[in-house]
Design an enzyme around this catalytic site. Structure first.
Site, short mmCIF file in Angstrom:
data_model
loop_
_atom_site.label_atom_id
_atom_site.label_comp_id
_atom_site.label_asym_id
_atom_site.label_seq_id
_atom_site.Cartn_x
_atom_site.Cartn_y
_atom_site.Cartn_z
N VAL A 1 26.81 -67.83 20.36
CA VAL A 1 26.42 -68.58 21.56
C VAL A 1 25.27 -67.90 22.30
CG1 VAL A 1 28.62 -69.77 21.89
CG2 VAL A 1 28.32 -67.47 22.84
N HIS B 1 -3.48 -78.35 -5.01
CA HIS B 1 -2.51 -79.24 -5.65
C HIS B 1 -2.04 -78.62 -6.96
CE1 HIS B 1 -0.72 -82.99 -7.12
NE2 HIS B 1 -1.32 -82.73 -8.28
N GLY C 1 16.02 -51.51 14.51
CA GLY C 1 16.79 -52.32 15.46
C GLY C 1 17.72 -53.33 14.80
N LYS D 1 18.78 -62.65 5.52
CA LYS D 1 17.95 -63.30 4.49
C LYS D 1 18.41 -62.87 3.10
CE LYS D 1 16.39 -65.09 7.84
NZ LYS D 1 17.44 -64.55 8.60
N GLU E 1 15.66 -43.64 20.03
CA GLU E 1 16.50 -44.68 19.43
C GLU E 1 17.91 -44.14 19.27
OE1 GLU E 1 18.52 -47.45 18.02
OE2 GLU E 1 16.46 -48.04 18.43
N ARG E 2 18.89 -44.87 19.77
CA ARG E 2 20.26 -44.36 19.76
C ARG E 2 21.01 -44.65 18.46
NH1 ARG E 2 23.26 -48.60 23.94
NH2 ARG E 2 23.05 -50.42 22.60
N HIS F 1 9.22 -61.39 15.79
CA HIS F 1 7.75 -61.46 15.75
C HIS F 1 7.14 -61.57 17.14
CE1 HIS F 1 9.55 -65.39 14.63
NE2 HIS F 1 8.62 -65.94 15.38
N CYS G 1 17.17 -56.52 14.20
CA CYS G 1 16.48 -57.39 13.23
C CYS G 1 16.60 -56.84 11.82
CB CYS G 1 15.01 -57.51 13.60
SG CYS G 1 14.02 -58.24 12.30
N GLY H 1 28.37 -72.60 18.21
CA GLY H 1 26.94 -72.50 18.48
C GLY H 1 26.12 -72.80 17.24
#
Length: 467
Positions: free
Chosen positions: A271, A446, A41, A52, A35-36, A321, A43, A181
Site C-alpha cells: 500500500v 523493421h 539501497g 526483475k 550507509e547502515r 531513476h 532498489c 494494493g
C-alpha cells in the site's frame, strides 16, 4: 584517526546516494557516504533488481509451459523455489559488490554505520548503539530512502502478512495469496506468484488497477491479468484480518459497503511507502517535512542551508531513476555548475514489469484534458505489428497523447511485451521538445516493436498505415 571532515557527506548509499557520491567525486569533491545496511539501497537489494530476477524466472517458466505454441515440447516442467530465490539474491549480491567497487574507484569514503544530524554541517555516526565518529561537512545530502507503509490493524508480521522484503524470499510457494494494493510493487508480485501457480486475489481501493496509469492501458492490463486467472477487486478495501496458525482470514468491503471474507495462505501488503525521516536528527535543523517526506526545492535544497534531500525521502515519484537524477542535479548545484536543469517530473518514465509489462511517461489522456489541453490521441495494437506476432506476443497497445494546437507530445502509454525498453524513445522525444511532425519523419527499423510507436503517432493524425 580517520578523516572526519569532508566537502560533502551523503547519508544513505542507495541509487540516489551512491550516484550523487560518484558525481561529486568527478567534480573533485572530498566525499563520504554513510550507509547502515547495504550499498545499492532497497532498489538493488530488495526492490527493482531482485524482483526483475524473480520475474525473469517466472517469464521463462511461462514460456516452458506454453512451449507448444512455438512448435516446441517441454514436458515435466517445474521449479525449485529455493533456486529461484537464490538466483535473485545472487544477482543483487553481484551488483551490491559492483557499487562498492565504483565508490572505491572514485575514492569515496564509505562508513558502515547509522548517521544522525547534530545541527547544520554535523553528523554523529553510530554502529550497534556505539558511537563511531563525529563527521563535519558544509554540505550534507539526506538520501535515507523509504520503507513499506503499514495499514492499521494489518501490520506485516513477516510470517503470514508480508511486505516486499518477505515476498522476495518465500520459503514455500503459497497456494493462495491476497495482495493489498495494485501499484507497481503489488502488481509485480501478483504477476510473479500467479505465473508460479498461486491463486492470487488483488484488492485495490481505487477504481482501476495501477491507479497512476492511463485508464485505457489499465483496462487492457486488467483484462490480461484476469485471463491469466488473477482475481481483481477494485473500489474495495481490506477492513480487517484474522490470523490462523498458517493462514489469514481477511474481511473485504466493496464500495457499496458489502462485506465478504476470503481465506488465504499469505497476504502481501503493498500500500505504498513512507520516507525514512525518523531518527536522523532533523529536529536539530530547520528542515521541514510534509506527509512523511522532506520538503525540498527544485535543486534538492531543504529549509536549512547546507542540508539537502534526494530520492524517496524527498517525496514522489518514488523511483530509483528519479533519485539518481535528483542526486546529480543536487551535486552539480552544490558545485556551482552553470546551467543545471531542475528536474521535470512530468518527464520521468514509470515502468511496471508484470506480464504484460506497462510503461508510461507524461500526462494520461484524462490529465491532459483536465490541464486544459485539446488533445489528439493515437493508438496502435500489438496485433498489427509483425515482430509482436512473430514473438507470440499479440496482446498490447501503444497510445500517444498530443496537444492538438502545438503538436507537443504530452504523454505516451504502453502495455505489452518489452514496453519498459521502448518507453525511453518517447522520453528522449519529450526531452528534445519533439513535435508529432519530427516523430512522423523518423525512420523506425523493421521488424521491431518500436514501429508501433511510429504508427501510434501517425494514428493521432489520421495517417496510420497498418491498421
Amino acid at each position: 584517526m580517520a578523516d572526519t571532515n569532508f566537502d560533502l557527506i551523503i547519508v544513505g548509499g542507495g541509487p540516489g546516494g551512491y550516484v550523487a557520491a560518484i558525481r561529486a567525486a568527478q567534480l573533485k569533491m572530498k566525499v563520504c557516504v554513510v550507509e547502515r545496511e547495504h550499498l545499492g539501497g532497497i532498489c538493488l537489494n530488495w526492490g527493482c533488481i531482485p524482483t526483475k530476477a524473480l520475474l525473469r524466472s517466472a517469464e521463462i517458466y511461462h514460456y516452458m509451459q506454453h512451449a507448444d505454441a512455438y512448435g516446441l515440447s517441454a514436458s515435466n516442467t517445474g521449479f525449485d523455489l529455493a533456486k529461484v530465490v537464490q538466483r535473485s539474491r545472487g544477482v543483487s549480491k553481484q551488483l551490491n559488490g559492483g557499487v562498492g567497487h565504483l565508490l572505491k574507484k572514485n575514492k569515496v569514503t564509505v562508513i558502515d554505520g547509522e548517521a544522525k544530524l547534530n545541527g547544520p554541517g554535523k553528523l554523529v555516526v553510530t554502529k550497534d548503539g556505539k558511537k563511531l565518529s563525529d563527521l563535519t561537512a558544509p554540505h550534507i545530502i539526506l538520501a535515507t530512502g523509504a520503507r513499506p507503509r503499514a495499514l492499521p490493524g494489518i501490520e506485516p508480521d513477516k510470517k503470514l502478512i508480508w511486505t516486499y522484503f518477505e515476498a522476495m524470499v518465500p520459503q514455500t510457494m503459497p497456494k493462495t495469496l491476497l495482495v493489498i494494493g495494485s501499484g507497481a510493487i503489488g502488481i509485480e508480485f501478483a504477476s510473479f506468484f500467479r505465473t508460479m501457480g498461486a491463486e492470487v486475489t488483488v484488492v485495490e481501493v481505487m477504481p482501476q488497477v495501477m491507479p497512476v496509469e492511463d485508464e485505457e492501458i489499465s483496462k487492457h492490463a486488467r483484462k490480461q491479468f484476469e485471463k491469466q486467472g488473477m482475481k481483481i477487486m477494485t473500489e474495495t478495501k481490506v477492513v480487517s484480518v484474522k490470523k490462523g496458525a498458517d493462514n489469514v482470514i481477511a474481511t473485504i468491503e466493496d464500495k457499496a459497503g458489502k462485506k465478504s471474507e476470503i481465506t488465504v495462505d499469505r497476504v502481501i501488503s503493498a500500500v505504498g511507502v513512507r520516507g525514512n525521516i525518523e531518527n536522523i536528527g532533523l529536529e536539530t535543523t530547520k528542515v521541514k517535512t510534509d506527509r512523511g517526506c522532506i520538503v525540498i526545492d527544485e535543486y534538492g535544497r531543504t529549509a536549512e542551508p547546507g542540508i539537502y534531500a534526494i530520492g524517496d525521502v524527498a517525496g514522489p515519484p518514488m523511483l530509483a531513476h528519479k533519485a539518481e537524477h535528483e542526486g546529480v542535479i543536487c551535486v552539480e548545484k552544490i558545485a556551482g555548475l552553470n546551467n543545471v536543469h531542475p528536474m521535470k517530473k512530468e518527464q520521468i518514465p514509470g515502468c511496471t514489469y508484470c506480464h504484460p509489462q506497462v510503461a508510461s511517461v507524461g500526462l494520461t489522456e484524462a490529465k491532459a484534458k483536465a490541464a486544459g489541453h485539446q488533445v489528439k490521441v493515437g493508438r496502435f495494437p500489438f496485433l498489427g505489428n509483425g515482430k509482436a506476432i512473430a514473438l507470440g506476443e499479440p496482446e498490447g497497445m501503444v497510445k500517444t497523447v498530443f496537444d492538438a494546437k502545438t503538436g507537443q507530445l504530452l504523454g505516451a502509454h504502453m502495455v505489452g511485451a518489452e514496453v519498459t525498453e521502448l518507453i525511453q524513445g518517447y522520453v528522449v522525444a519529450m526531452g528534445l521538445e519533439t513535435t508529432e511532425e519530427e516523430l512522423m519523419h523518423t525512420v523506425f527499423p523493421h521488424p521491431t516493436l518500436s514501429e508501433m510507436m511510429h504508427e501510434s503517432v501517425l494514428d493521432a493524425y489520421g495517417r496510420v498505415i497498418h491498421m
